[in-house]
Enzyme design. Structure first.
Site, PDB file in Angstrom:
ATOM      1  N   ASP A  27       0.853  -1.189   0.000  1.00 48.05           N
ATOM      2  CA  ASP A  27       0.000   0.000   0.000  1.00 48.05           C
ATOM      3  C   ASP A  27       0.890   1.242   0.000  1.00 48.05           C
ATOM      4  O   ASP A  27       1.659   1.447   0.933  1.00 48.05           O
ATOM      5  CB  ASP A  27      -0.882  -0.060   1.263  1.00 48.05           C
ATOM      6  CG  ASP A  27      -1.684   1.204   1.477  1.00 48.05           C
ATOM      7  OD1 ASP A  27      -1.869   1.968   0.505  1.00 48.05           O
ATOM      8  OD2 ASP A  27      -2.142   1.427   2.622  1.00 48.05           O
ATOM      9  N   ASN A  29      -0.448   4.481  -0.574  1.00 42.69           N
ATOM     10  CA  ASN A  29      -1.157   5.734  -0.268  1.00 42.69           C
ATOM     11  C   ASN A  29      -1.958   5.673   1.032  1.00 42.69           C
ATOM     12  O   ASN A  29      -2.919   6.427   1.229  1.00 42.69           O
ATOM     13  CB  ASN A  29      -2.048   6.151  -1.449  1.00 42.69           C
ATOM     14  CG  ASN A  29      -3.143   5.121  -1.702  1.00 42.69           C
ATOM     15  OD1 ASN A  29      -3.101   4.013  -1.149  1.00 42.69           O
ATOM     16  ND2 ASN A  29      -4.132   5.466  -2.505  1.00 42.69           N
ATOM     17  N   ASP A  31      -4.193   3.696   2.498  1.00 39.76           N
ATOM     18  CA  ASP A  31      -5.633   3.423   2.662  1.00 39.76           C
ATOM     19  C   ASP A  31      -5.868   1.959   3.047  1.00 39.76           C
ATOM     20  O   ASP A  31      -6.999   1.495   3.065  1.00 39.76           O
ATOM     21  CB  ASP A  31      -6.414   3.789   1.376  1.00 39.76           C
ATOM     22  CG  ASP A  31      -5.960   2.961   0.171  1.00 39.76           C
ATOM     23  OD1 ASP A  31      -5.005   2.148   0.308  1.00 39.76           O
ATOM     24  OD2 ASP A  31      -6.563   3.119  -0.908  1.00 39.76           O
ATOM     25  N   ASP A  35      -1.643  -1.204  -4.036  1.00 41.94           N
ATOM     26  CA  ASP A  35      -1.904  -0.441  -5.265  1.00 41.94           C
ATOM     27  C   ASP A  35      -0.722  -0.538  -6.223  1.00 41.94           C
ATOM     28  O   ASP A  35       0.323  -1.113  -5.893  1.00 41.94           O
ATOM     29  CB  ASP A  35      -2.213   1.030  -4.912  1.00 41.94           C
ATOM     30  CG  ASP A  35      -1.217   1.575  -3.905  1.00 41.94           C
ATOM     31  OD1 ASP A  35      -0.009   1.491  -4.185  1.00 41.94           O
ATOM     32  OD2 ASP A  35      -1.639   2.053  -2.825  1.00 41.94           O
ATOM     33  N   ASP A 109      -4.606  -9.900 -16.160  1.00 41.29           N
ATOM     34  CA  ASP A 109      -5.689 -10.864 -16.061  1.00 41.29           C
ATOM     35  C   ASP A 109      -6.730 -10.505 -17.117  1.00 41.29           C
ATOM     36  O   ASP A 109      -7.070  -9.333 -17.271  1.00 41.29           O
ATOM     37  CB  ASP A 109      -6.316 -10.798 -14.656  1.00 41.29           C
ATOM     38  CG  ASP A 109      -6.596 -12.172 -14.107  1.00 41.29           C
ATOM     39  OD1 ASP A 109      -7.343 -12.910 -14.777  1.00 41.29           O
ATOM     40  OD2 ASP A 109      -6.087 -12.504 -13.015  1.00 41.29           O
ATOM     41  N   ASP A 211      -8.903 -15.801 -17.591  1.00 49.93           N
ATOM     42  CA  ASP A 211      -9.685 -16.254 -16.442  1.00 49.93           C
ATOM     43  C   ASP A 211     -10.813 -17.182 -16.896  1.00 49.93           C
ATOM     44  O   ASP A 211     -11.457 -16.926 -17.916  1.00 49.93           O
ATOM     45  CB  ASP A 211     -10.282 -15.006 -15.755  1.00 49.93           C
ATOM     46  CG  ASP A 211     -11.082 -15.331 -14.517  1.00 49.93           C
ATOM     47  OD1 ASP A 211     -10.468 -15.725 -13.511  1.00 49.93           O
ATOM     48  OD2 ASP A 211     -12.323 -15.184 -14.545  1.00 49.93           O
ATOM     49  N   GLU A 274      -6.681 -20.300 -17.390  1.00 49.47           N
ATOM     50  CA  GLU A 274      -7.090 -20.950 -16.150  1.00 49.47           C
ATOM     51  C   GLU A 274      -8.135 -22.023 -16.425  1.00 49.47           C
ATOM     52  O   GLU A 274      -9.214 -21.735 -16.931  1.00 49.47           O
ATOM     53  CB  GLU A 274      -7.697 -19.922 -15.188  1.00 49.47           C
ATOM     54  CG  GLU A 274      -8.022 -20.546 -13.855  1.00 49.47           C
ATOM     55  CD  GLU A 274      -9.177 -19.888 -13.128  1.00 49.47           C
ATOM     56  OE1 GLU A 274      -9.209 -19.980 -11.889  1.00 49.47           O
ATOM     57  OE2 GLU A 274     -10.048 -19.296 -13.769  1.00 49.47           O
ATOM     58  N   HIS A 335      -4.401 -17.324  -5.774  1.00 44.60           N
ATOM     59  CA  HIS A 335      -5.318 -16.602  -4.885  1.00 44.60           C
ATOM     60  C   HIS A 335      -6.623 -17.348  -4.610  1.00 44.60           C
ATOM     61  O   HIS A 335      -7.480 -16.839  -3.898  1.00 44.60           O
ATOM     62  CB  HIS A 335      -5.633 -15.236  -5.507  1.00 44.60           C
ATOM     63  CG  HIS A 335      -6.346 -15.375  -6.820  1.00 44.60           C
ATOM     64  ND1 HIS A 335      -5.744 -15.935  -7.937  1.00 44.60           N
ATOM     65  CD2 HIS A 335      -7.612 -15.089  -7.192  1.00 44.60           C
ATOM     66  CE1 HIS A 335      -6.612 -15.969  -8.929  1.00 44.60           C
ATOM     67  NE2 HIS A 335      -7.755 -15.452  -8.512  1.00 44.60           N
ATOM     68  N   ASP A 336      -6.777 -18.530  -5.196  1.00 43.61           N
ATOM     69  CA  ASP A 336      -8.004 -19.310  -4.977  1.00 43.61           C
ATOM     70  C   ASP A 336      -7.779 -20.558  -4.134  1.00 43.61           C
ATOM     71  O   ASP A 336      -8.741 -21.251  -3.805  1.00 43.61           O
ATOM     72  CB  ASP A 336      -8.571 -19.773  -6.337  1.00 43.61           C
ATOM     73  CG  ASP A 336      -9.073 -18.619  -7.186  1.00 43.61           C
ATOM     74  OD1 ASP A 336      -9.594 -17.646  -6.617  1.00 43.61           O
ATOM     75  OD2 ASP A 336      -8.938 -18.692  -8.419  1.00 43.61           O
TER      76      ASP A 336
END
Ligand code: GLC
Length: 538
Positions: A27, A29, A31, A35, A109, A211, A274, A335-336
């Site tokens: 990160d 910035n 928040d 990013d 992606d 994807d 994928e 990520h799955d």
């Protein structure tokens, strides 16, 4: 050890690809959300041109496009803009420039199966039966009793159809209702999505990860999927059906070929798709593209049981299934799926890393796996992955912030991150592991650099060896006179094996013995879960 030849890598076959989940990498910035600028700030960690960095050759970015974030970017509302949470097109340009400066290619992606329900295309499509965009999605009348048009199920649970009150028709969604499926039988859809590929290629993207590639086209008659006779679990589970008609249609392969022909118009592009497939189905996808710019992911190392025999058999069969021009790849996590250390434990994960970087083909690394990050248990009320609220498996655990150092929030952010940082971050982080010669990070780094300097690992053949030991998997990589022997002990016990070679140089071992030691291969004893990479003489 390394003979330090500088090899010009053919990136789409020889680069190590590093998957970044942008929300969780860095990160910049304050928040609490990762990013693009954060990624730029960390590019030197990935590859600064020296062996002090990880040495990867490409990054794959999970979606960074404009999105309502119901599925964290896999629900896109504008394919040609960056979500403001991540930056802007300008930051993207900068990322491309900075990545390319470091010899890092950028894979985007490409979510072609579905849009967000908030995409203007879908908003138009749902507005009336006569809207010009109506046919861009898949609409169908209810059955006479009001039920969905057929028995298709959503990957994320429940029917794949949702009734839309405006026109009293159902629309199809292979995933969440907020992710309506595009109708790939409509030519305008094809044209619009081709423009998307062109748009990012012109902005400097080097490749795409397609994807849900297997879902792209459905049966034109929308026939019911047959029941899965071997499934004994709960009713209406996705596994209860064989998805003969809702996915894997031959026309999807033709569509892949269209994507590839666009890539072929430009220099040095690549696509990986994928699809969780066995070898025969992967073979079909390999044949999809006439110009050979595409490969399906091989996810089988994620799902195979911990069994040296089965893993060897899979790799042998996979290798045998490939034509001369097909190029393999292997994946340990994404990520799955639960992280590799969580699935198999740290020692075994080290062995798998050795396997990943010494096999033939392209290795894919999921961010954080190189430091041995674990899945975190996210308490029910704090879960962010909507999919996990519908199914048992929640994916937040493998998406927690990258652990950079021991400072508060693990150096990911100075404010509370969108998901909690891993409990063990003070021990498991980049800074600490860089200074620890036996850390997971140092093992990854060494293997990646050894591979990048080794013609035999990059371009040599693969041949597994019969040892008469069910727990040890060994294979030779060969090119001309050069031989690299990899020996992996999958057992929790010590194992001794012998080879018809005299001596070998130890390049690496997971058990941290001194490098460059000579071993006698007439009888070599491996500690539990020990792996060796050896250079064989004669
Ligand atoms: C793919 C993505 C996954 C996403 C799904 C729907 O499987 O990897 O994260 O939820 O597609 O887009």
């Amino acid at each position: 050890m390394n003979n330090k030849r500088k090899i010009q890598l053919n990136w789409s076959r020889e680069a190590v690809v590093y998957q970044i989940y942008p929300r969780s990498f860095k990160d910049s910035n304050n928040d609490g959300i990762g990013d693009l600028q954060g990624i730029i700030d960390k590019l030197d960690y990935l590859n600064d041109g020296t062996e002090k960095s990880l040495g990867i050759g490409a990054i794959w970015l999970s979606p960074i496009y404009k999105s309502p974030m119901v599925d964290f970017g896999y629900d896109i509302s504008d394919y040609m803009d960056i979500d403001s949470q991540y930056g802007s097109l300008e930051t993207f340009n900068k990322l491309i420039k900075e990545a390319h400066k470091r010899n890092i290619k950028v894979i985007m992606d490409f979510v072609a199966n579905h849009t967000s329900s908030k995409h203007p295309w879908f908003m138009d499509s749902r507005s009336s039966k006569t809207n010009p965009k109506r046919d861009w999605y898949i609409w169908k009348d209810p059955k006479p009793d009001g039920s969905p048009p057929n028995n298709w199920l959503s990957v994320f649970g429940g029917s794949a159809w949702t009734l839309d009150k405006t026109t009293n028709q159902y629309y199809l969604h292979s995933f969440l209702p907020e992710q309506p499926d595009l109708n790939w039988r409509n030519n305008e859809v094809k044209k619009a999505m081709e423009k998307v590929l062109e748009f990012w290629i012109h902005r400097g993207a080097d490749g795409f990860r397609s994807d849900a590639a297997y879902h792209l086209i459905k049966d034109d008659q929308l026939r019911d999927d047959p029941p899965n006779p071997t499934y004994k679990g709960v009713k209406n589970s996705y596994k209860g059906l064989i998805h003969t008609y809702s996915q894997g249609r031959p026309e999807a392969l033709e569509t892949m070929n269209t994507f590839c022909s666009i890539l072929g118009l430009h220099k040095d592009k690549y696509m990986v798709s994928e699809a969780y497939l066995d070898i025969p189905e992967m073979s079909k996808l390999y044949k999809a593209c006439s110009n050979n710019l595409h490969a399906p992911f091989n996810f089988n190392l994620i799902s195979l049981p911990w069994d040296a025999k089965l893993i060897r058999k899979h790799i042998d069969d996979f290798e045998a299934s490939l034509s001369k021009i097909d190029w393999p790849n292997y994946v340990l996590g994404n990520h799955d799926k639960p992280r590799v250390v969580t699935r198999v434990g740290e020692k075994r994960a080290r062995l798998l890393a050795m396997l990943l970087f010494t096999l033939r083909g392209m290795p894919f690394v999921y961010y954080g796996d190189e430091i041995g990050m674990k899945n975190e248990d996210i308490p029910l009320g704090k879960q962010k992955d909507l999919v996990g609220n519908r199914l048992t498996a929640n994916r937040d655990g493998e998406r927690t912030p990258m652990q950079w150092d021991e400072s508060v929030h693990a150096g990911f952010s100075i404010v509370k991150p969108w998901l909690p940082v891993g409990e063990k971050y003070k021990d498991v982080n980049v800074k600490k592991e860089l200074s620890d010669p036996i850390s997971m990070l140092r093992l990854y780094r060494q293997l990646i650099h050894y591979r990048a300097n080794s013609y035999v690992l990059l371009r040599g053949s693969y041949r597994s060896l019969d040892l008469g030991d069910n727990h040890v998997f060994a294979y030779l990589r060969e090119l001309g006179d050069e031989k690299v022997l990899v020996i992996l002990n999958f057992s929790k016990d010590e194992e001794s094996v012998s080879f018809p070679y005299q001596k070998a140089n130890v390049i690496y071992t997971t058990n941290r013995e001194k490098e460059n030691k000579i071993v006698n291969l007439k009888k070599i004893t491996l500690a539990p879960y020990q792996g060796y990479v050896l250079e064989v003489k004669g």
